[in-house]
Enzyme design. Structure first.
Site, PDB file in Angstrom:
ATOM      1  N   CYS A   1       0.830  -1.213   0.000  1.00  0.00           N
ATOM      2  CA  CYS A   1       0.000   0.000   0.000  1.00  0.00           C
ATOM      3  C   CYS A   1       0.864   1.263   0.000  1.00  0.00           C
ATOM      4  O   CYS A   1       1.889   1.342   0.681  1.00  0.00           O
ATOM      5  CB  CYS A   1      -0.912  -0.002   1.224  1.00  0.00           C
ATOM      6  SG  CYS A   1      -2.029   1.404   1.264  1.00  0.00           S
TER       7      CYS A   1
ATOM      8  N   CYS B   1       0.641   4.642   6.992  1.00  0.00           N
ATOM      9  CA  CYS B   1       0.026   4.460   8.315  1.00  0.00           C
ATOM     10  C   CYS B   1       0.991   3.688   9.229  1.00  0.00           C
ATOM     11  O   CYS B   1       1.363   2.549   8.914  1.00  0.00           O
ATOM     12  CB  CYS B   1      -1.297   3.698   8.184  1.00  0.00           C
ATOM     13  SG  CYS B   1      -2.335   4.345   6.862  1.00  0.00           S
TER      14      CYS B   1
ATOM     15  N   CYS C   1       0.489  -0.014  10.247  1.00  0.00           N
ATOM     16  CA  CYS C   1       0.006  -1.000   9.296  1.00  0.00           C
ATOM     17  C   CYS C   1       1.098  -1.861   8.647  1.00  0.00           C
ATOM     18  O   CYS C   1       1.996  -1.343   7.978  1.00  0.00           O
ATOM     19  CB  CYS C   1      -0.805  -0.322   8.205  1.00  0.00           C
ATOM     20  SG  CYS C   1      -1.608  -1.543   7.126  1.00  0.00           S
TER      21      CYS C   1
ATOM     22  N   CYS D   1     -16.635  -8.864   5.318  1.00  0.00           N
ATOM     23  CA  CYS D   1     -15.915  -7.606   5.084  1.00  0.00           C
ATOM     24  C   CYS D   1     -14.667  -7.866   4.245  1.00  0.00           C
ATOM     25  O   CYS D   1     -13.853  -8.727   4.588  1.00  0.00           O
ATOM     26  CB  CYS D   1     -15.477  -6.998   6.412  1.00  0.00           C
ATOM     27  SG  CYS D   1     -16.810  -6.893   7.612  1.00  0.00           S
TER      28      CYS D   1
ATOM     29  N   CYS E   1     -19.377  -5.588   3.382  1.00  0.00           N
ATOM     30  CA  CYS E   1     -18.625  -4.376   3.707  1.00  0.00           C
ATOM     31  C   CYS E   1     -17.326  -4.399   2.906  1.00  0.00           C
ATOM     32  O   CYS E   1     -16.735  -5.462   2.708  1.00  0.00           O
ATOM     33  CB  CYS E   1     -18.323  -4.332   5.203  1.00  0.00           C
ATOM     34  SG  CYS E   1     -17.416  -2.851   5.697  1.00  0.00           S
TER      35      CYS E   1
ATOM     36  N   CYS F   1     -19.091   2.586   8.261  1.00  0.00           N
ATOM     37  CA  CYS F   1     -18.379   1.859   9.304  1.00  0.00           C
ATOM     38  C   CYS F   1     -17.114   2.657   9.575  1.00  0.00           C
ATOM     39  O   CYS F   1     -16.259   2.782   8.692  1.00  0.00           O
ATOM     40  CB  CYS F   1     -18.038   0.444   8.834  1.00  0.00           C
ATOM     41  SG  CYS F   1     -17.001  -0.457  10.016  1.00  0.00           S
TER      42      CYS F   1
ATOM     43  N   ARG G   1     -18.076  -2.529  17.506  1.00  0.00           N
ATOM     44  CA  ARG G   1     -17.396  -3.785  17.170  1.00  0.00           C
ATOM     45  C   ARG G   1     -16.032  -3.850  17.849  1.00  0.00           C
ATOM     46  O   ARG G   1     -15.164  -3.013  17.584  1.00  0.00           O
ATOM     47  CB  ARG G   1     -17.247  -3.914  15.634  1.00  0.00           C
ATOM     48  CG  ARG G   1     -16.621  -5.238  15.205  1.00  0.00           C
ATOM     49  CD  ARG G   1     -16.711  -5.456  13.687  1.00  0.00           C
ATOM     50  NE  ARG G   1     -18.091  -5.441  13.261  1.00  0.00           N
ATOM     51  CZ  ARG G   1     -18.621  -4.529  12.442  1.00  0.00           C
ATOM     52  NH1 ARG G   1     -17.877  -3.595  11.929  1.00  0.00           N
ATOM     53  NH2 ARG G   1     -19.896  -4.586  12.131  1.00  0.00           N
TER      54      ARG G   1
HETATM   55  N1  SAM Z   1      -6.538   0.675   3.059  1.00  0.00           N
HETATM   56  C1  SAM Z   1      -7.818   0.871   3.591  1.00  0.00           C
HETATM   57  C2  SAM Z   1      -7.871   1.930   4.644  1.00  0.00           C
HETATM   58  O1  SAM Z   1      -6.873   2.231   5.262  1.00  0.00           O
HETATM   59  O2  SAM Z   1      -8.971   2.441   4.886  1.00  0.00           O
HETATM   60  C3  SAM Z   1      -8.423  -0.405   4.115  1.00  0.00           C
HETATM   61  C4  SAM Z   1      -7.611  -1.417   4.889  1.00  0.00           C
HETATM   62  S1  SAM Z   1      -6.929  -0.872   6.454  1.00  0.00           S
HETATM   63  C5  SAM Z   1      -5.930  -2.249   6.875  1.00  0.00           C
HETATM   64  C6  SAM Z   1      -8.327  -0.921   7.567  1.00  0.00           C
HETATM   65  C7  SAM Z   1      -8.131  -0.515   9.010  1.00  0.00           C
HETATM   66  O3  SAM Z   1      -7.454  -1.548   9.714  1.00  0.00           O
HETATM   67  C8  SAM Z   1      -7.294   0.702   9.289  1.00  0.00           C
HETATM   68  O4  SAM Z   1      -8.001   1.886   9.113  1.00  0.00           O
HETATM   69  C9  SAM Z   1      -6.913   0.503  10.753  1.00  0.00           C
HETATM   70  O5  SAM Z   1      -7.849   1.138  11.585  1.00  0.00           O
HETATM   71  C10 SAM Z   1      -6.977  -1.009  10.925  1.00  0.00           C
HETATM   72  N2  SAM Z   1      -5.643  -1.555  11.196  1.00  0.00           N
HETATM   73  C11 SAM Z   1      -4.650  -1.768  10.298  1.00  0.00           C
HETATM   74  N3  SAM Z   1      -3.548  -2.269  10.896  1.00  0.00           N
HETATM   75  C12 SAM Z   1      -3.841  -2.383  12.208  1.00  0.00           C
HETATM   76  C13 SAM Z   1      -3.097  -2.811  13.350  1.00  0.00           C
HETATM   77  N4  SAM Z   1      -1.828  -3.213  13.243  1.00  0.00           N
HETATM   78  N5  SAM Z   1      -3.700  -2.797  14.552  1.00  0.00           N
HETATM   79  C14 SAM Z   1      -4.996  -2.381  14.662  1.00  0.00           C
HETATM   80  N6  SAM Z   1      -5.735  -1.941  13.636  1.00  0.00           N
HETATM   81  C15 SAM Z   1      -5.176  -1.928  12.418  1.00  0.00           C
HETATM   82 FE1  SF4 Z   2      -2.759   1.184   3.371  1.00  0.00          FE
HETATM   83 FE2  SF4 Z   2      -2.655  -0.070   5.703  1.00  0.00          FE
HETATM   84 FE3  SF4 Z   2      -2.956   2.570   5.654  1.00  0.00          FE
HETATM   85 FE4  SF4 Z   2      -4.990   0.981   4.799  1.00  0.00          FE
HETATM   86  S1  SF4 Z   2      -4.174   1.122   6.876  1.00  0.00           S
HETATM   87  S2  SF4 Z   2      -4.215   2.835   3.822  1.00  0.00           S
HETATM   88  S3  SF4 Z   2      -3.788  -0.718   3.924  1.00  0.00           S
HETATM   89  S4  SF4 Z   2      -1.152   1.433   4.925  1.00  0.00           S
END
Ligand code: SAM
Ligand code: SF4
Ligand code: DTB
Length: 318
Positions: free
Chosen positions: A54, A58, A61, A98, A130, A190, A262
């Protein structure tokens, strides 16, 4: 019956968060029972359709291309594979499916057409569908709504003030704009966040304030505890105390009485008693299935046992 409000202040929310724990949980369960069936939990199963690589940064992530983690970028899953997994989730008792895409924003073309096919297929199974796939345009939101998508997930993650400590490749207002597009297209929203990323209690209050002052409230609010993954900038974050998660869930329930709260990532760190306390605090949904997107979730069998021991019923398909 408590009325729905959209004018919560930070001070009010901080007061809620800091109440004696048992007063807070009692208040949350009281609000919960006024608005929702008791003893019922929605089971939602997650599948990662597009994993890794990606463009966003973040800090939590494992799927960000900015960090070296064990997550490998993989090809987009085929429609058939996704629908098989959805069928399996239904057989195991889930009522919501989802689909996660590690994208900064939805791309047009074959992959978006496949996403629409997945949505139609999941809906045909009688499940709520979702998708979470990053930012989208008005037209993409419209097409997802036409395909029958129940909800679009797009988390605010933390407070507006702490946001740039966690993500710099997009802004809070980008996020709010996407949420608005989802709402305008007629889908449910959501939207939730993560605790345990080094934020203060005020940051948690501010996240809840932004969520609760959306009008209407997000229909579903995932509360995640950080899963600290090796290779991400947050890998050294200590795990949060489970009572902090209980406080967050209870306060979300009080602020958003009719939303599904949730209990999301981080459940593998919670014992059965802590999870029971979260249900008492008004949680009425969990992710169900051995995987979240790239990290572990509790075993199906142990979740079934937990629900049975607490006499909680899974929300039925409508
Ligand atoms: N890329 C899209 C986005 O960011 O909206 C969708 C996938 S992203 C993985 C979805 C959500 O997963 C993120 O907004 C975050 O809140 C949650 N998430 C991702 N990594 C995580 C982690 N290590 N611990 C807890 N929540 C996490
Ligand atoms: Fe990309 Fe992960 Fe951020 Fe979603 S949470 S935008 S998958 S880096
Ligand atoms: C949400 O708030 N949490 C889920 C879902 N929405 C998409 C994702 C949690 C991901 C946890 C880290 C992983 O498994 O990669």
């Amino acid at each position: 019956m408590t009325a729905l409000r959209h004018d919560w202040t930070t001070a009010e929310i901080l007061d809620l968060l800091q109440q004696p724990l048992l007063d807070l949980v009692y208040q949350a369960q009281t609000v919960h029972r006024q608005h929702n069936p008791s003893n019922e939990v929605q089971l939602a199963t997650l599948m990662s359709v597009k994993t890794g690589g990606c463009a966003e940064n973040c800090a939590y992530c494992p799927q960000s291309a900015h960090y070296q983690t064990e997550v490998e970028k993989t090809a987009i899953a085929q429609v058939e594979e996704v629908l098989n997994r959805a069928q399996q989730a239904k057989t195991l008792g889930a009522s919501r499916f989802c689909m996660g895409w590690a994208w900064r924003e939805i791309r047009e073309g074959a992959s978006f057409d496949a996403m629409l096919d997945m949505v139609r297929g999941v809906r045909e199974l009688g499940l709520e569908a979702c998708v979470t796939a990053g930012m989208l345009t008005d037209s993409q939101a419209q097409r997802l709504a036409e395909a029958g998508l129940t909800a679009y997930n797009h988390n605010l993650d933390t407070s507006p003030e702490y946001y740039d400590q966690i993500i710099t490749t997009r802004t809070y207002s980008d996020r709010l704009q996407t949420l608005d597009r989802v709402r305008q297209a007629g889908m449910t929203v959501c939207c939730g966040g993560i605790i345990g990323m080094g934020e203060t209690l005020s940051d948690r209050a501010r996240l809840l304030e932004v969520l609760a002052n959306l009008d209407p409230h997000p229909e579903s609010v995932p509360i995640n505890a950080l899963v600290a993954v090796a290779g991400t900038p947050l890998e050294q974050q200590p795990p949060i105390d489970s009572f902090e998660l209980v406080r967050m869930c209870a306060t979300a329930r009080i602020l958003m009485p009719t939303s599904r709260i949730r209990l999301s990532a981080g459940r593998t760190q919670l014992n059965r008693e802590a999870q029971a306390l979260c249900f008492l605090a008004g949680v009425n949904s969990i992710f169900y299935g051995e995987q979240l997107l790239t990290t572990a979730n509790p075993e199906i069998q142990s979740d079934r046992q937990l629900l049975a021991d607490l006499n909680l019923k899974a929300t039925e398909l409508v």
